[in-house]
Write a protein that holds these residues in place. Structure first.
Motif, PDB file in Angstrom:
ATOM      1  N   LYS A  57     -57.987  46.926  -5.545  1.00 35.85           N
ATOM      2  CA  LYS A  57     -58.754  47.260  -4.622  1.00 35.85           C
ATOM      3  C   LYS A  57     -57.121  46.547  -3.710  1.00 35.85           C
ATOM      4  CE  LYS A  57     -61.452  44.532  -0.154  1.00 35.85           C
ATOM      5  NZ  LYS A  57     -62.647  43.788  -1.076  1.00 35.85           N
ATOM      6  N   HIS A  58     -57.059  45.463  -3.938  1.00 37.74           N
ATOM      7  CA  HIS A  58     -54.985  45.001  -3.060  1.00 37.74           C
ATOM      8  C   HIS A  58     -54.038  44.916  -4.922  1.00 37.74           C
ATOM      9  CE1 HIS A  58     -57.658  43.526   0.480  1.00 37.74           C
ATOM     10  NE2 HIS A  58     -58.085  42.856  -0.327  1.00 37.74           N
ATOM     11  N   LYS A  59     -53.291  45.797  -4.083  1.00 34.26           N
ATOM     12  CA  LYS A  59     -52.122  45.066  -4.993  1.00 34.26           C
ATOM     13  C   LYS A  59     -50.659  44.372  -4.170  1.00 34.26           C
ATOM     14  CE  LYS A  59     -52.341  49.710  -5.042  1.00 34.26           C
ATOM     15  NZ  LYS A  59     -53.317  50.528  -4.907  1.00 34.26           N
ATOM     16  N   ILE A  60     -50.126  43.402  -5.073  1.00 34.37           N
ATOM     17  CA  ILE A  60     -50.095  42.740  -4.431  1.00 34.37           C
ATOM     18  C   ILE A  60     -48.690  42.104  -5.528  1.00 34.37           C
ATOM     19  CG2 ILE A  60     -49.079  40.161  -4.244  1.00 34.37           C
ATOM     20  CD1 ILE A  60     -52.571  39.804  -4.051  1.00 34.37           C
ATOM     21  N   LEU A  61     -46.949  42.294  -5.311  1.00 40.84           N
ATOM     22  CA  LEU A  61     -45.841  42.004  -5.802  1.00 40.84           C
ATOM     23  C   LEU A  61     -45.581  40.679  -5.483  1.00 40.84           C
ATOM     24  CD1 LEU A  61     -44.158  46.078  -4.857  1.00 40.84           C
ATOM     25  CD2 LEU A  61     -45.822  45.224  -6.466  1.00 40.84           C
ATOM     26  N   VAL A  62     -45.262  39.789  -6.411  1.00 40.35           N
ATOM     27  CA  VAL A  62     -44.221  38.568  -6.378  1.00 40.35           C
ATOM     28  C   VAL A  62     -43.201  38.997  -6.607  1.00 40.35           C
ATOM     29  CG1 VAL A  62     -44.750  36.111  -7.122  1.00 40.35           C
ATOM     30  CG2 VAL A  62     -46.749  37.367  -6.839  1.00 40.35           C
ATOM     31  N   LEU A  63     -42.661  38.326  -5.202  1.00 39.75           N
ATOM     32  CA  LEU A  63     -40.713  38.864  -5.207  1.00 39.75           C
ATOM     33  C   LEU A  63     -39.908  37.940  -4.925  1.00 39.75           C
ATOM     34  CD1 LEU A  63     -41.084  42.265  -3.045  1.00 39.75           C
ATOM     35  CD2 LEU A  63     -41.167  42.067  -5.551  1.00 39.75           C
ATOM     36  N   VAL A 172     -51.959  41.231  -9.661  1.00 41.89           N
ATOM     37  CA  VAL A 172     -50.709  40.794  -8.980  1.00 41.89           C
ATOM     38  C   VAL A 172     -49.001  41.424 -10.383  1.00 41.89           C
ATOM     39  CG1 VAL A 172     -49.630  38.843  -8.681  1.00 41.89           C
ATOM     40  CG2 VAL A 172     -52.387  38.838  -8.580  1.00 41.89           C
ATOM     41  N   VAL A 173     -48.416  41.902  -9.559  1.00 40.96           N
ATOM     42  CA  VAL A 173     -47.175  41.787  -9.942  1.00 40.96           C
ATOM     43  C   VAL A 173     -46.137  41.128  -9.956  1.00 40.96           C
ATOM     44  CG1 VAL A 173     -45.479  44.243  -9.893  1.00 40.96           C
ATOM     45  CG2 VAL A 173     -48.034  44.349  -9.532  1.00 40.96           C
ATOM     46  N   ASP A 174     -45.957  40.505 -11.205  1.00 44.30           N
ATOM     47  CA  ASP A 174     -44.856  39.765 -11.013  1.00 44.30           C
ATOM     48  C   ASP A 174     -43.771  40.718 -11.206  1.00 44.30           C
ATOM     49  OD1 ASP A 174     -43.531  37.202 -11.291  1.00 44.30           O
ATOM     50  OD2 ASP A 174     -43.636  37.748 -14.191  1.00 44.30           O
ATOM     51  N   THR A 175     -42.356  40.394 -10.919  1.00 39.96           N
ATOM     52  CA  THR A 175     -41.301  41.234 -10.669  1.00 39.96           C
ATOM     53  C   THR A 175     -39.869  40.132 -11.189  1.00 39.96           C
ATOM     54  OG1 THR A 175     -40.806  40.689  -8.889  1.00 39.96           O
ATOM     55  CG2 THR A 175     -42.407  42.212  -9.406  1.00 39.96           C
ATOM     56  N   GLU A 192     -48.134  55.906  -3.353  1.00 39.45           N
ATOM     57  CA  GLU A 192     -49.570  56.811  -2.647  1.00 39.45           C
ATOM     58  C   GLU A 192     -50.490  55.689  -2.476  1.00 39.45           C
ATOM     59  OE1 GLU A 192     -49.856  60.584  -4.565  1.00 39.45           O
ATOM     60  OE2 GLU A 192     -47.640  61.403  -4.473  1.00 39.45           O
ATOM     61  N   SER A 193     -50.165  55.428  -3.325  1.00 38.37           N
ATOM     62  CA  SER A 193     -51.936  54.226  -3.871  1.00 38.37           C
ATOM     63  C   SER A 193     -52.340  53.444  -3.090  1.00 38.37           C
ATOM     64  CB  SER A 193     -51.926  54.254  -5.638  1.00 38.37           C
ATOM     65  OG  SER A 193     -51.634  53.530  -6.197  1.00 38.37           O
ATOM     66  N   GLY A 194     -51.220  53.033  -2.642  1.00 37.02           N
ATOM     67  CA  GLY A 194     -50.440  52.408  -1.694  1.00 37.02           C
ATOM     68  C   GLY A 194     -50.898  50.983  -2.736  1.00 37.02           C
ATOM     69  N   ILE A 195     -49.827  50.068  -1.393  1.00 37.03           N
ATOM     70  CA  ILE A 195     -49.500  48.301  -1.990  1.00 37.03           C
ATOM     71  C   ILE A 195     -49.851  47.575  -0.735  1.00 37.03           C
ATOM     72  CG2 ILE A 195     -46.925  46.533  -2.444  1.00 37.03           C
ATOM     73  CD1 ILE A 195     -45.764  49.182  -3.935  1.00 37.03           C
ATOM     74  N   THR A 196     -50.135  47.002  -1.249  1.00 33.75           N
ATOM     75  CA  THR A 196     -51.259  45.467   0.530  1.00 33.75           C
ATOM     76  C   THR A 196     -50.164  45.299   0.355  1.00 33.75           C
ATOM     77  OG1 THR A 196     -53.091  45.319  -1.144  1.00 33.75           O
ATOM     78  CG2 THR A 196     -52.693  44.440   0.462  1.00 33.75           C
ATOM     79  N   GLY A 197     -48.693  44.695  -0.438  1.00 37.07           N
ATOM     80  CA  GLY A 197     -47.760  43.961   0.159  1.00 37.07           C
ATOM     81  C   GLY A 197     -46.828  42.407  -0.797  1.00 37.07           C
ATOM     82  N   ALA A 198     -46.285  42.211  -0.506  1.00 34.48           N
ATOM     83  CA  ALA A 198     -45.412  41.286  -0.784  1.00 34.48           C
ATOM     84  C   ALA A 198     -45.497  40.457  -0.303  1.00 34.48           C
ATOM     85  CB  ALA A 198     -44.243  41.880  -1.014  1.00 34.48           C
ATOM     86  N   ILE A 199     -45.342  38.671  -1.542  1.00 34.96           N
ATOM     87  CA  ILE A 199     -45.352  37.552  -1.435  1.00 34.96           C
ATOM     88  C   ILE A 199     -43.507  37.425  -1.705  1.00 34.96           C
ATOM     89  CG2 ILE A 199     -46.518  35.439  -1.953  1.00 34.96           C
ATOM     90  CD1 ILE A 199     -48.778  36.537  -2.948  1.00 34.96           C
ATOM     91  N   ILE A 224     -42.568  48.107   2.062  1.00 32.08           N
ATOM     92  CA  ILE A 224     -43.507  46.866   1.333  1.00 32.08           C
ATOM     93  C   ILE A 224     -44.373  46.585   2.559  1.00 32.08           C
ATOM     94  CG2 ILE A 224     -43.886  45.526  -0.141  1.00 32.08           C
ATOM     95  CD1 ILE A 224     -41.707  47.074  -1.701  1.00 32.08           C
ATOM     96  N   PRO A 225     -45.263  46.494   3.315  1.00 38.35           N
ATOM     97  CA  PRO A 225     -45.745  44.900   3.501  1.00 38.35           C
ATOM     98  C   PRO A 225     -45.030  43.303   3.692  1.00 38.35           C
ATOM     99  CG  PRO A 225     -47.191  46.153   4.197  1.00 38.35           C
ATOM    100  CD  PRO A 225     -46.880  46.686   2.698  1.00 38.35           C
ATOM    101  N   ILE A 226     -44.827  42.505   3.767  1.00 41.45           N
ATOM    102  CA  ILE A 226     -44.416  41.759   3.944  1.00 41.45           C
ATOM    103  C   ILE A 226     -45.489  40.539   4.051  1.00 41.45           C
ATOM    104  CG2 ILE A 226     -43.314  39.639   3.779  1.00 41.45           C
ATOM    105  CD1 ILE A 226     -40.919  41.187   4.287  1.00 41.45           C
ATOM    106  N   ILE A 227     -46.815  39.638   2.661  1.00 38.65           N
ATOM    107  CA  ILE A 227     -47.665  39.257   3.811  1.00 38.65           C
ATOM    108  C   ILE A 227     -47.134  37.922   3.556  1.00 38.65           C
ATOM    109  CG2 ILE A 227     -49.286  37.584   2.093  1.00 38.65           C
ATOM    110  CD1 ILE A 227     -49.672  40.239  -0.050  1.00 38.65           C
TER     111      ILE A 227
END
Length: 312
Positions: A57-63, A172-175, A192-199, A224-227
């Motif tokens: 449902k939600h794909k969140i990148l931690v950057l 949650v993706v730790d980068t 294509e599948s969509g990134i919810t956003g980045a923290i 990338i949307p910034i949360i």
């Protein structure tokens, strides 16, 4: 024509072209090395990735552009908190290939990946919290990972297409720090599948903020949307006397001022509590171990704000 970076030369072949980083037009471009090593052309594995990610449902990148600001510790505590509700399914993907600290922080040292008919299985902390990291593949925890970009990209792709993530509420993706191979790859694979956003994680001092501004620019360039932005280690709270001290002085106004200047959302500040490091070393949820800490209160407020922001 494949898309070109905003600061590309006039005759840029585009980031997805086979000539990206290799044509004469690329000479002198600051993106040349990154483009030369990034994946090119239509990727036959994308449909497989999209299929795996269809249940997330939600794909969140931690950057963060800066190392050492607490991305992995924030990823860990955020994931522990999200999984506190047993009905919520959470996955953590560690793409910090050269510095995989996530297994230690979840208390999963020594665990290994298992394979089934449906692919690699994440290593589970609890029934509803699964983790995938290169740390589970290493023969020895202290082995150095000395890899060039294409090999890193290949492992990230495997984590997305070969891991049986199942249906998740949050991935949650730790980068790693920066805006290079790993970041470009995960963005391309998930586009294509969509990134919810980045923290975005920072500390208050200018030397960290200047790198986080680059990360904000990166997010906007690759759409990338910034949360929002979290200010970590914002002062020190003594666990005994509750007195507060400034460790990293916010000489330019800290994260709040940076967010005002860059028109990004400020999610909140987390004070430094030495027990956060202790919890991460022991693979425990700091929020559950020390509910009375001001840092726990700050974490809870930030996590509540993130949940409100995410699309339902």
């Amino acid at each position: 024509m494949a898309p070109a970076p905003e600061n590309a030369p006039e005759h840029c072949p585009g980031t997805e072209s086979e000539q990206a980083g290799k044509s004469s037009a690329c000479d002198g471009c600051p993106n040349q090395n990154v483009c030369a090593t990034a994946p090119k052309g239509p990727d036959p594995d994308l449909p497989l990735i999209n299929d795996r990610m269809g249940g997330v449902k939600h794909k969140i990148l931690v950057l963060s552009g800066k190392g050492g600001v607490g991305k992995s510790s924030f990823t860990t505590q955020l994931s522990f908190a999200l999984s506190h509700d047993e009905e919520t399914q959470v996955g953590v993907m560690d793409i910090d290939i050269c510095g995989p600290s996530i297994p230690k922080m979840f208390g999963l040292d020594g665990e290994q990946i298992h394979q089934s008919n449906s692919g690699w299985s994440p290593v589970y902390v609890t029934d509803n919290l699964g983790v995938m990291s290169i740390g589970f593949i290493l023969q020895e925890a202290d082995d150095a990972i000395i890899w060039r970009g294409p090999k890193k990209n290949g492992l990230i792709k495997q984590f997305l297409k070969d891991v049986d993530w199942g249906d998740l509420d949050y991935l949650v993706v730790d980068t790693p720090p920066g805006t290079s191979d790993e970041h470009l790859s995960v963005v391309q694979y998930l586009k294509e599948s969509g990134i919810t956003g980045a923290i975005l994680i920072t500390t208050p001092q200018e030397v960290a903020l200047q790198d986080v501004r680059k990360e904000i620019d990166f997010c906007r360039k690759v759409k990338i949307p910034i949360i929002g932005v979290v200010e970590n280690m914002a002062g020190f709270v003594c666990p005994s006397c509750k007195g507060e001290s400034v460790i990293f002085a916010p000489t330019t106004g800290g994260a709040r001022k940076m967010c005002e200047d860059t028109k990004t959302r400020f999610l909140g500040s987390i004070p430094l509590d030495p027990r956060i490091g202790k919890s991460c070393d022991q693979g425990l949820s700091f929020l559950e171990e020390y509910p009375e800490s001001p840092a726990t209160v700050a974490y809870q407020g930030i996590i509540a704000e993130i949940k409100k922001i995410l699309p339902q």
